[in-house]
Each structure stands twice: as structure tokens, then as C-alpha cells.
Motif scaffolding. Structure first.
Motif, PDB file in Angstrom:
ATOM      1  N   GLY A 156      20.889  64.374 -25.506  1.00  0.00           N
ATOM      2  CA  GLY A 156      19.645  64.881 -24.939  1.00  0.00           C
ATOM      3  C   GLY A 156      18.452  64.053 -25.396  1.00  0.00           C
ATOM      4  O   GLY A 156      18.568  62.838 -25.582  1.00  0.00           O
ATOM      5  N   GLY A 157      17.327  64.711 -25.567  1.00  0.00           N
ATOM      6  CA  GLY A 157      16.098  64.023 -25.948  1.00  0.00           C
ATOM      7  C   GLY A 157      16.252  63.178 -27.205  1.00  0.00           C
ATOM      8  O   GLY A 157      15.647  62.103 -27.325  1.00  0.00           O
ATOM      9  N   SER A 158      17.067  63.628 -28.136  1.00  0.00           N
ATOM     10  CA  SER A 158      17.260  62.855 -29.373  1.00  0.00           C
ATOM     11  C   SER A 158      17.759  61.451 -29.065  1.00  0.00           C
ATOM     12  O   SER A 158      17.356  60.478 -29.700  1.00  0.00           O
ATOM     13  CB  SER A 158      18.269  63.562 -30.281  1.00  0.00           C
ATOM     14  N   TRP A 212       8.686  67.425 -28.264  1.00  0.00           N
ATOM     15  CA  TRP A 212       8.820  66.859 -26.897  1.00  0.00           C
ATOM     16  C   TRP A 212       7.717  67.337 -25.979  1.00  0.00           C
ATOM     17  O   TRP A 212       7.949  67.495 -24.774  1.00  0.00           O
ATOM     18  CB  TRP A 212      10.146  67.247 -26.230  1.00  0.00           C
ATOM     19  N   ILE A 237      17.412  63.429 -18.530  1.00  0.00           N
ATOM     20  CA  ILE A 237      17.489  64.323 -19.689  1.00  0.00           C
ATOM     21  C   ILE A 237      16.502  65.471 -19.611  1.00  0.00           C
ATOM     22  O   ILE A 237      16.870  66.631 -19.811  1.00  0.00           O
ATOM     23  CB  ILE A 237      17.267  63.505 -20.982  1.00  0.00           C
ATOM     24  N   HIS A 264       8.740  58.221 -30.944  1.00  0.00           N
ATOM     25  CA  HIS A 264       8.877  56.808 -30.574  1.00  0.00           C
ATOM     26  C   HIS A 264      10.093  56.701 -29.681  1.00  0.00           C
ATOM     27  O   HIS A 264      11.209  56.953 -30.103  1.00  0.00           O
ATOM     28  CB  HIS A 264       8.989  55.958 -31.821  1.00  0.00           C
ATOM     29  N   LYS A 265       9.837  56.360 -28.431  1.00  0.00           N
ATOM     30  CA  LYS A 265      10.862  56.514 -27.425  1.00  0.00           C
ATOM     31  C   LYS A 265      11.302  55.195 -26.825  1.00  0.00           C
ATOM     32  O   LYS A 265      10.633  54.177 -26.926  1.00  0.00           O
ATOM     33  CB  LYS A 265      10.318  57.410 -26.291  1.00  0.00           C
ATOM     34  N   MET A 266      12.433  55.271 -26.127  1.00  0.00           N
ATOM     35  CA  MET A 266      12.987  54.126 -25.422  1.00  0.00           C
ATOM     36  C   MET A 266      12.093  53.694 -24.260  1.00  0.00           C
ATOM     37  O   MET A 266      12.003  52.509 -23.935  1.00  0.00           O
ATOM     38  CB  MET A 266      14.358  54.534 -24.874  1.00  0.00           C
ATOM     39  N   PHE A 286      17.078  59.622 -26.700  1.00  0.00           N
ATOM     40  CA  PHE A 286      16.023  58.794 -26.103  1.00  0.00           C
ATOM     41  C   PHE A 286      15.012  58.298 -27.146  1.00  0.00           C
ATOM     42  O   PHE A 286      14.173  57.466 -26.851  1.00  0.00           O
ATOM     43  CB  PHE A 286      15.317  59.603 -25.009  1.00  0.00           C
ATOM     44  N   THR A 287      15.076  58.843 -28.375  1.00  0.00           N
ATOM     45  CA  THR A 287      14.091  58.434 -29.380  1.00  0.00           C
ATOM     46  C   THR A 287      14.672  57.402 -30.339  1.00  0.00           C
ATOM     47  O   THR A 287      15.886  57.292 -30.502  1.00  0.00           O
ATOM     48  CB  THR A 287      13.618  59.614 -30.238  1.00  0.00           C
ATOM     49  N   GLU A 304      19.420  54.630 -28.372  1.00  0.00           N
ATOM     50  CA  GLU A 304      18.586  53.929 -27.384  1.00  0.00           C
ATOM     51  C   GLU A 304      18.646  52.414 -27.621  1.00  0.00           C
ATOM     52  O   GLU A 304      18.662  51.642 -26.677  1.00  0.00           O
ATOM     53  CB  GLU A 304      17.163  54.497 -27.356  1.00  0.00           C
ATOM     54  N   THR A 348      18.935  68.805 -18.934  1.00  0.00           N
ATOM     55  CA  THR A 348      19.777  67.614 -18.731  1.00  0.00           C
ATOM     56  C   THR A 348      20.549  67.767 -17.424  1.00  0.00           C
ATOM     57  O   THR A 348      20.723  68.871 -16.917  1.00  0.00           O
ATOM     58  CB  THR A 348      20.806  67.460 -19.856  1.00  0.00           C
ATOM     59  N   TYR A 366      29.725  55.675 -29.595  1.00  0.00           N
ATOM     60  CA  TYR A 366      30.631  56.823 -29.597  1.00  0.00           C
ATOM     61  C   TYR A 366      30.610  57.533 -30.952  1.00  0.00           C
ATOM     62  O   TYR A 366      30.541  58.768 -31.015  1.00  0.00           O
ATOM     63  CB  TYR A 366      32.061  56.360 -29.270  1.00  0.00           C
ATOM     64  N   VAL A 376      22.046  51.149 -26.253  1.00  0.00           N
ATOM     65  CA  VAL A 376      22.023  51.026 -24.791  1.00  0.00           C
ATOM     66  C   VAL A 376      21.275  49.754 -24.386  1.00  0.00           C
ATOM     67  O   VAL A 376      21.744  48.997 -23.523  1.00  0.00           O
ATOM     68  CB  VAL A 376      21.371  52.274 -24.149  1.00  0.00           C
ATOM     69  N   LEU A 382      24.202  58.547 -25.269  1.00  0.00           N
ATOM     70  CA  LEU A 382      22.785  58.894 -25.281  1.00  0.00           C
ATOM     71  C   LEU A 382      22.551  60.210 -24.551  1.00  0.00           C
ATOM     72  O   LEU A 382      21.835  61.095 -25.025  1.00  0.00           O
ATOM     73  CB  LEU A 382      21.978  57.751 -24.637  1.00  0.00           C
ATOM     74  N   GLN A 383      23.206  60.353 -23.391  1.00  0.00           N
ATOM     75  CA  GLN A 383      22.990  61.529 -22.554  1.00  0.00           C
ATOM     76  C   GLN A 383      23.382  62.816 -23.273  1.00  0.00           C
ATOM     77  O   GLN A 383      22.641  63.806 -23.229  1.00  0.00           O
ATOM     78  CB  GLN A 383      23.800  61.387 -21.257  1.00  0.00           C
ATOM     79  N   ASN A 403      25.560  54.916 -22.607  1.00  0.00           N
ATOM     80  CA  ASN A 403      24.672  55.828 -21.883  1.00  0.00           C
ATOM     81  C   ASN A 403      25.170  57.265 -21.911  1.00  0.00           C
ATOM     82  O   ASN A 403      24.369  58.198 -21.977  1.00  0.00           O
ATOM     83  CB  ASN A 403      24.514  55.362 -20.435  1.00  0.00           C
ATOM     84  N   ASP A 404      26.476  57.449 -21.845  1.00  0.00           N
ATOM     85  CA  ASP A 404      27.023  58.802 -21.964  1.00  0.00           C
ATOM     86  C   ASP A 404      26.744  59.360 -23.358  1.00  0.00           C
ATOM     87  O   ASP A 404      26.452  60.552 -23.513  1.00  0.00           O
ATOM     88  CB  ASP A 404      28.532  58.800 -21.681  1.00  0.00           C
ATOM     89  N   ARG A 437      15.392  56.246 -17.689  1.00  0.00           N
ATOM     90  CA  ARG A 437      16.456  56.861 -18.484  1.00  0.00           C
ATOM     91  C   ARG A 437      16.158  58.308 -18.872  1.00  0.00           C
ATOM     92  O   ARG A 437      17.066  59.144 -18.922  1.00  0.00           O
ATOM     93  CB  ARG A 437      16.712  56.013 -19.749  1.00  0.00           C
TER      94      ARG A 437
END
Lengths: 589, 589
Positions: free
Chosen positions: B413-415, A198, A435, A252-254, B417-418, B424, A439, B307, B427, B409-410, B406-407, A431
Motif C-alpha cells: 500500500g502507501g508504505s 497520507w 494504491i 518522501h515519495k516515489m 510508495f514512500t 520504490e 488499493t 519479495y 522498482v 510495492l502494491q 511492483n506487486d 504508480r
């Protein structure tokens, strides 16, 4: 993407609400920060953001960054290098840096406003210089004179950029688990070995050298987070040789696709200790704290960009007639801005953005006061505000930045979901801000676990005193009953936390996120009441900017009517306690 | 992406909560819908979703659909064609279609459960057969016998697919503005000319023929929405010739990239009138209403998939120690599922998904009763529920599907978002469900503007009577005080709407979105109270499925403690009225 920096709104907050044009030039070292000079700089910054930075945003997303496994080089999207060069050459990387190292020595507050504009224009591009700030701050705070003299001028001028290398594959939030090692060498340097992930701007082609600030463990390090040291690891060494700190690939990100998020492999790379052994986390938190404020501004900046686009759409798009009868009878339908539900989504954006802006700038102004005021009591008071509000700004502005951008997308219907409009990118970009740099759940734990109890609750008491003082001094301010009710709820929630969260940390953890949100909504409510009062006074005094000030009064009322009531539910949620969160056995999920 | 169909949860709702295994086989024509047969079918459906459909989801997103401007053909992602073939051959396109046209004649309820699984597995792929349902329903309702005999068996078998062609570049919500023309021809057909956008599955390579249902205007059409007729336009005509209904390009979207969203150009394409002239909107709304339920299920399905992934992550990921002391002392840190704030995000997903599932299946069950029950009073009652709850299911399940994903994803963490994890994509995919088939704002207007006032408020009275009946009959049910408070708020909001929204439609429009949400939260609260009671009764009776039933009781309590309180704020927001939405002049935004 077209973007117009909201200069008038920014000035309203900085000067009319916060009196930044009186406070800043009175601080030692900031004598030049007069309204004239700040206005001139903001105007230049707006031009740069609008004309140079914003045009690179869409392509930055489409093209993304590219990694060459052969050379281990990273290429940024077309146009980034030129835009960054203009940004640096115009002095924006140096804006709030010390004059002795080539900086312009302007207040951090001014830099905050500039950052908001850059993040609206292109969040991905804004991150390269953004991360450099952290490296600069760590060096100023903990570097030797030699390190400062060599590195600071090059980082401040933007000739080089910086990174923060914290996370490893198995640890993000819990930095005590890091495995990267630092072996002392005969020449006083250290050989750094390990993998970091990251890493924003870990490798790229904007500049010739990149200065990594790396958390690692010395051979004799105690376990856990007390055994972490901070090292400076340049990509290119002073003799021109390449340090073995290589990019191993890109995430590779959102979103924020124009920002190079690197895996970094340190293969006995040469590094130097920054600060004392085993005290790296402390230095890192200095960087993190200002980075957290910046990330809050990122959320705000993206939301502002989204609001502008969706507002333009709502004024142009013709669809159905107003519920009160045709408003544009000469057209086949009315612009959708006539519909109450579209206005709900626009006003949620507008009222949240403008209210959050006041909260963020207030925090930035206090950062300047805390750093430079002559009176120690004044410094302490300002620092209390910064400590208390930093997690609130980070979490609330990024959560709301994302929600607001989503409201913008929503009111545009199917158009918002396509790449023909910038909204879908802005939502994806926003988004990540919830994070990184901790977070938003971690921010909430910071608020309830550290900040509100700090020094016997001093900061929180001062915050409440500020709110009460405003109410007592201004009985004529608009929307006071609603503001008072919210403050009472926040006080009740705080009392609940004191009574339950001290003895049982899981109670504090359970209340953390709703408490931060309740705190933020109330704080923003306070600023809205103040802004409405300021605007009403201007209207009463016969200002010619009728629309501008009336809009503030209307927005405040919307905020009180439609957003602040959330505090009711949040208090109930907090008072319900931890049981319904904790009683579910892991196997029952 | 791995996905496990939540069969046990689905069975709990369908059988234990709703008594679907008693109600459905007692309906004329559904005698075969016994628990054994439904279970067997659901098990087969789960296997297909898990083993055939889900594996196509990630690549579907990465590869997307491709358009060839030369041939005007559209290629779907690798694997879609084979997966669709298996889906159709196993009879899933025919599940709830009439036996006389080759369908399996099973209840729509069963189809609803199947759709949830398909949408969890691959929303994009699920949309091709999903849209076909609409075409089938329109033909059943309004087609001639000849049309039915020719088209229905081919659509029902999945040999061909269908589309709904409503939107044009200048009109989405406001269909009265459409410009597509239909010119009567000597042979009784019509020449259809115009451009339609957002046409899901308008062109693709899964099947050989596509049947478009197109809204267009006859030459003598009255203005506005009363002048719209519905036409059937096949891609390939009966003689094998290509009808000039060509794809002009694909939308580039934020998500559902495996779903071909087409611009369709009708160039004097041959079509046939479906139903009566100028009454096309009525027929289209028949399709839309069942499509709206389906879109609600899409939101639910995507949320369930999210979930599952985030729950697995929360159990595996080690980070920091529990606030109550180490829970996994043999490991370097505890799994993050021990942390209250992570549990908050998991339980928000779990409680919302399971509660919403009950609401959605209840609505589907009532659809079957409304269509087939012998007693007209029973049909009327069921139809009232369907009418009232359809916009609620569509809007609430898609809003919450997006928030829940989104929860998920949140908490990763960073994972999250990838692209290494499916969150991702989920979402991004979930985002569209809040928009299509009528934006959620339109659903809210449907609820407050049409549904609650329908037949003198009959449906709403019956809904409240159902809730009151449950409370009166079950004083021992868990969480009743919280449920009662929410119901009282919904009644108060309804009263406010009656008093203010009838005389001033802008008041109704201003209240619409918070009212729908207040309604949905209360309805789901009612189902949670019922589910908790059912589960408690099983526990009291000594069921061996202790964890399963305890989880229901715990989830209900979480819902009441942490989610239902939002109703407080929503009522306040509604009662604040329209002024703060409407007083801002357009130029003041």
C-alpha cells in the motif's frame, strides 16, 4: 512537458458515442449544458491545462514540497501558487458545484473531462482542488445549513481547500482500528486529538485556510468501523486564530512530489460533527466514491500525457529499417514507428486510453443522471451503473495508466529512463493511483463482495442487458464475435462466483482481482465495438474526417485482436479457485 | 535494506534440480567445483552481499553519483569504494576468470549465483564489476597475447574496471549508424574520436584505471554494421599519462542512481584494435551475450530483494480480518498475509522468481558445458540451449522482475510508495533492466528472427525434445496436463510463425514479444513441473524439510493455476497476426 488536450477524442466520446449533448441539457438543472457551452468550456480548460498547468509539472517533481519544522509550514514548488490561482479564478474549482453556493452548476460529467486534462497536465497540482471536491460533497450531503453557508462558498471558489483525514499509522484499509479521539466541548464543538498520515494537501501555501474532514471516535463509540464519526476541522478558525491541526512532516515519495502528503497532528483541535454520531464512515464513503472515479481519471490522464510524448518520440527517432524495406530512404534510418513492436506499445496505449475514456465518461454521465433525472427508474438504473462501474474505473484505469505509461517509457529506450524526458516522472506519478483511495485489490473486493450481489444482482443484470441489447440491435457492428466471446467468459466467471463465492468468501477474494480485470476488459470491449460502429457509420456517410474515424475502427480491431484475448486466461485463472492461493502455510512462504 | 541470500533455494536448483554438483566437477578444468567448495563460496558470497554490499544500497540511491565539470571526475556514493574493494579483495571479480591470468577458474554458473546475490544487494554497485566481465571476455576472445598479459590480470583482480562503449546520441539499437572514428597512427595504435552515451562506469572513483572497449569506424570502413571495429582505450596509459577519454557528464536517471552512466568524449584518444578490422560487432556480441544473461539475473535479483521485504511486511502488518474468520484473535486485526489477494501478489513473486531462477541457472550451466565439455556433440547441444534461451532469460526475467517488484510495492500500500521502504527504489532500479543490453523488444526479435530458425530450427527442436522427454519419462510429475497444454500452444505458435513469419518479416515482428513471453512461461512451467516432482520425491522419501518441499509443490500448483494460463491469450494474440498493428497509418495515431 508539452501536452495537447485530446479534445476531438473527448468530444467523440461525450457527444457521438454517449449523446451527452442530448442527455445532459435534458436533465433538470443542466439546461445550460449544451454542446456549444460545453465545447467553449472545454476549449478554455484545454488552454489552461496546456499553457498554465502543464508548464509547472517538471519543476514540481524536481523541486517537490518543503516542510519547515520550525513554523510547521509547507511550501509548494515554484509556480504552483500562481497556477492554482488562475485555475480557481477561471472558475474550475466551482465548475460542477451548486449555483446557490457560488458554483457554476454544470454537470459532473463536464468536470470529469476537465479533471482528465488537469491530471494529464500536472497530477500533483490537480490533487489540491481534487480533494476539495470531496469536502464539498460531504458538506452538501451532511452539513448543517450554517456549515454549508459558511464553508461551501469559500471551498467552491477555491479560496480555501479541503482534505480527507482517514489513515493513521497503524490503519489504512481497516478504518475500524482508528484511534483519533473527539471529546465533546461545552460549546457544542469537539476537541480532536490524534495523528493522521497520507493527508494530501494537509498543509500548503496555495491558500490561507484548509478545511480538514477528519474521522475520529467519540468517547462512547462502539468498537470497529461502526464507531466512527466525521468532523470538520478548519486550519484557521472563524476568529482568525490558528487551530492546533499542524503538519508534522511530509512523506518522501516515489512520485507526485509536488503534492504535499502530510502527517497531521491534531492536538485538541476544535472541530464540528458532520452528520450523525458514529455514522462518519457512511459520509466518508460518499466522498470516497466520487474520489474513486476521479482517481481513475488520474490514471487515464497520466497515461494520455505519456502516450503523447512517446508517440512524438516514435515519429521522430530514426533507428533501423522497416522489416518491409526502407520507408524513409532519404534518411539514415526509418522512424521507429514503422516497427511492429513499437506499434504494439503505441497501440496498447492508444486503444486502452480511448476505450477506458469511454467507460469513465459513461460512468460520469450516469452519475449526473442518477443525481438529477426526474424519473426515479432512470435514476435507479443510472445509480446501478455508477455503483457497479466505480471500482472498475478506479482499478482498471489506474492499473492500465501505469502499464501504458510504462509502455511509453519502454518504446523510448534509454531516453525514457532519463529525466531529460517526462516519461520517468509520469510512471512514478501514475504508480500511486493504483494504491490510494482504496488499493486496487480493495476495489476488486468491493466489486465481487458488494456490487455484483447488490439488490439481487440487479446492477450486473442491467449491465449485461445493455451489452446484449447492443449486440442484438447492431448485428453489423464490427468485431462482434470477439466481443460475444468475452461477454460469455464474463458470464461464466460470474456464474462461478455465484456458485463458489457466496458460500466461501475466500473463493470470492481469490477471484476478485482477475474478475475485475475480466469485467473491465469486456466493458471496454463493448465500448470499442460501439465506437467502431459509430465511426464506421460516419465513414459510410462520407465524413471528411477520414483519418479520425478510420483510426477508431483500427484501434477497435487492435483491442479485439491483441488485448481482449486476456479474458481467456483470466477466466481460467478464476475457475482454478482458491486452493493454490490458500494452501501455502505462512511459514512456507 | 536487509537482504538474506536465498541459499537454500539456490542450492535446490543448482544441485537437486540441475545436478550441477555432478555435472560441473566432471567438466575439464572445473574439477574443484565440488558441492563442498561451491557451498563454501556461496556462503561467503552471501555474507558479503548481506553485510557489505546491501548496506550501501539505500544511500547509493539517495546520494547518487556526482560529476565535477572542472576535473571531469565522477564521485560514487559514500561507501561504494570500500565495498567494491572488499568485493575485489575477496576474489569475486576473479571468480570465473582463467587461472593463468589470476582468476579462480570456477564455473560461470557459480558466478551467476554470485551475481544474483550482488544484484539483490545493490544493483548499482554490482554493475561496475559486471561490465568488467564483458571487457575480460572480449580480450580473452580477441586480444593479442601482449594485450592479454597486460590488461587481463588487472581487470580480473578488480584493480581496474572495464566498460562497453556502443551507443551514440543518434544510435542505440541500430549500431550501423555510429560515427566515432579511429585514425591509424604510425605506432600501430589508433586515434579514437567521438561521443558515446549511456556508458556505465565510464568514469568513477572506485579504481585508478578504466579500460574502455569502444566501437568505432576505420577510415576505409564499409557502411552500416559491417564497418564497425572494436578498440581498447585505457583511461590511463602505460606511461601513466591521461588518455583524452573524458566524461562529459552524467545521465540523471529514474533509478540505479549509484551507477555512473556517463557521456564519454574521446578526443583523439589512443586505442588499440581488438580482433580484426570491421569485425568489431562480432566481438561485441560475445560480450553482449553474456551481459544479457547477467541482466536477466539483475531482474531476478532485484525481484528477490523486493519479495523478501514485501513478505516481511505482509507477515507483520495487521489489517482487517481473514475472510475465513479471525486468525490472530489476540490482535486487533490479522496479518495481511491471510488475505487471498495479498497472497496472490506474494505468490506471483515467489513462483515467478523461483521458476525463473531455474531457467537462468539452467542456461548458465549450459554455458559452462558449451565452453568446456569434451564431447563436441554435448558442447553443441549446450550451446544451442544457451543461444535459444539467452534472449528469453534477459527479457522475461527483467519484465517479470519489474512486475514482481511492483506487486511487492502494491501489497504494501502507501508504505510501498514512500522512501521509508526500499520497494520504490527497487522498482525504479528494476525498470532499466528491461531496456539496456538490447531492449526486451530486441530480445524478442532475436528469438523469432534468429534463434528459432538457427540451423534449421535445431535448438528449438532440442528444446521441445527435452520437454517431451521429461513428460514421457515422468508420467507421475505434478501438473502435467497444464504443462502439456502450454507446450501445445507454444508448438502451435511456432508453427504459425514458420508459416507466416518466414515470408513476411512483419508477421514475425508482430508476434515476437508475445511469442517470447509464451516461450518463457512454458519453459518456466517445465522447470516448475520438474521442481515439484523433485520436491514430491523428497517428501515421499520422508525428508525432514517438509515445509521447504511442500512450498515447492504448492508454488508449482500456483504457477500452473494462475500464471501459466496467460499462454492461452498469448497464442490468440499471435494468431491474430499483424494486420491490426500495421494497418494504422502514421498520421492516424
Amino acid at each position: 512537458m508539452s501536452y495537447q488536450a485530446p479534445l476531438r477524442d473527448m468530444q467523440f466520446v461525450l457527444y457521438e458515442l454517449l449523446k451527452g449533448d442530448e442527455i445532459l441539457p435534458a436533465l433538470p438543472g443542466y439546461e445550460d449544458a449544451t454542446r456549444d457551452i460545453m465545447d467553449a468550456m472545454l476549449t478554455e480548460g484545454a488552454k489552461l491545462a496546456q499553457n498554465v498547468i502543464a508548464p509547472t509539472n517538471t519543476n514540481g517533481d524536481r523541486q517537490g514540497c518543503h516542510y519547515d519544522p520550525e513554523s510547521k509550514n509547507v511550501t509548494t514548488p515554484d509556480g504552483f501558487k500562481e497556477a492554482y490561482k488562475q485555475f480557481a479564478e477561471a472558475g474550475w474549482t466551482a465548475l460542477s458545484a451548486p449555483v446557490e453556493y457560488g458554483g457554476q452548476g454544470m454537470p459532473h460529467t463536464l468536470n470529469t473531462l476537465a479533471e482528465e486534462m488537469m491530471c494529464s497536465a500536472n497530477l500533483s497540482l490537480g490533487m489540491y482542488p481534487g480533494l476539495t471536491h470531496g469536502a464539498v460533497n460531504a458538506l452538501i450531503g451532511y452539513g448543517t445549513n450554517e456549515q454549508k453557508d459558511y464553508f461551501l462558498p469559500r471551498l467552491i471558489s477555491g479560496e480555501w481547500t479541503g482534505t480527507m483525514c482517514l489513515t493513521e499509522p497503524h490503519c489504512g484499509t481497516d478504518l475500524g482500528l482508528i484511534r483519533t479521539k473527539a471529546e465533546p466541548q461545552a460549546d457544542g464543538s469537539y476537541a480532536i486529538s490524534g495523528t493522521k498520515i497520507w493527508i494530501t494537501g494537509g498543509e500548503h501555501d496555495l491558500v490561507d485556510n484548509i478545511i480538514h474532514l477528519v474521522l475520529a471516535k467519540l468517547p462512547d463509540a462502539p468498537g470497529g468501523s461502526k464507531g466512527i464519526s466525521l468532523f470538520l476541522v478548519p486550519k484557521v478558525l472563524e476568529d482568525g486564530s490558528r487551530n492546533p491541526a499542524f503538519c508534522g512532516g511530509l512523506e518522501h515519495k516515489m512520485g507526485i512530489k509536488g503534492s504535499a502528503t502530510c502527517v497531521m497532528n491534531f492536538e485538541e483541535a476544535k472541530g464540528w460533527l458532520i452528520g450523525e454520531p458514529h455514522k462518519g464512515l457512511q459520509a466518508m464513503f460518499v466522498m470516497m466514491n466520487s474520489a474513486r472515479l476521479m482517481v481513475g481519471l488520474q490514471g487515464l490522464g497520466v497515461a494520455e500525457a505519456a502516450y503523447q510524448v512517446s508517440l512524438g518520440f516514435a515519429k521522430d527517432r530514426l533507428q533501423s529499417r522497416s522489416l518491409a524495406g526502407p520507408q524513409a530512404p532519404d534518411k539514415p534510418a526509418d522512424p521507429i514507428i514503422v516497427h511492429p513492436d513499437v506499434r504494439r506499445m503505441l497501440l496498447r496505449q492508444k486503444a486502452t486510453i480511448e476505450g477506458s475514456r469511454a467507460l469513465a465518461y459513461f460512468t460520469a454521465l450516469n452519475l449526473d443522471i442518477a443525481h438529477t433525472a426526474e424519473d426515479p427508474a432512470e435514476r435507479e438504473h443510472a445509480d446501478d451503473m455508477v455503483q457497479l462501474l466505480t471500482p472498475v474505473v478506479k482499478a482498471f484505469l489506474t492499473d492500465e495508466g501505469f502499464f501504458c505509461a510504462n509502455d511509453g517509457l519502454q518504446l523510448m529506450g534509454g531516453s525514457g529512463f532519463t529525466q531529460d524526458w517526462p516519461l520517468e516522472q509520469l510512471v512514478r506519478d501514475a504508480r500511486i493511483t493504483r494504491i490510494y483511495e482504496g488499493t486496487n485489490g480493495i476495489q476488486a473486493l468491493d466489486l465481487v463482495g458488494r456490487k455484483i450481489g447488490m439488490n439481487g444482482g440487479r446492477a450486473l443484470k442491467r449491465f449485461f442487458a445493455m451489452l446484449d441489447g447492443f449486440i442484438n440491435d447492431n448485428p453489423q457492428a464490427p468485431n462482434l464475435p470477439q466481443l460475444k466471446a468475452a461477454i460469455a467468459r464474463l458470464q461464466k466467471a460470474t456464474m462461478w462466483l455465484m456458485q463458489n463465492g457466496m458460500s466461501d468468501r475466500e473463493q470470492a477474494g481469490s477471484a476478485a482481482t482477475p474478475y475485475l480485470r475480466l469485467f473491465a476488459l469486456t466493458a471496454v470491449g463493448y465500448f470499442w465495438s460501439r465506437m467502431a460502429l459509430t465511426a464506421q457509420q460516419q465513414l459510410d456517410a462520407g465524413s471528411s474526417e477520414t483519418d479520425f474515424y478510420q483510426a477508431k475502427v483500427h484501434s477497435a480491431r487492435f483491442y479485439m485482436d491483441k488485448l481482449l484475448p486476456q479474458t481467456e486466461a483470466l477466466l481460467t485463472e478464476i475457475e482454478a479457485g482458491k486452493d493454490s492461493l490458500m494452501e501455502m502455510a505462512v511459514g512456507q512462504f
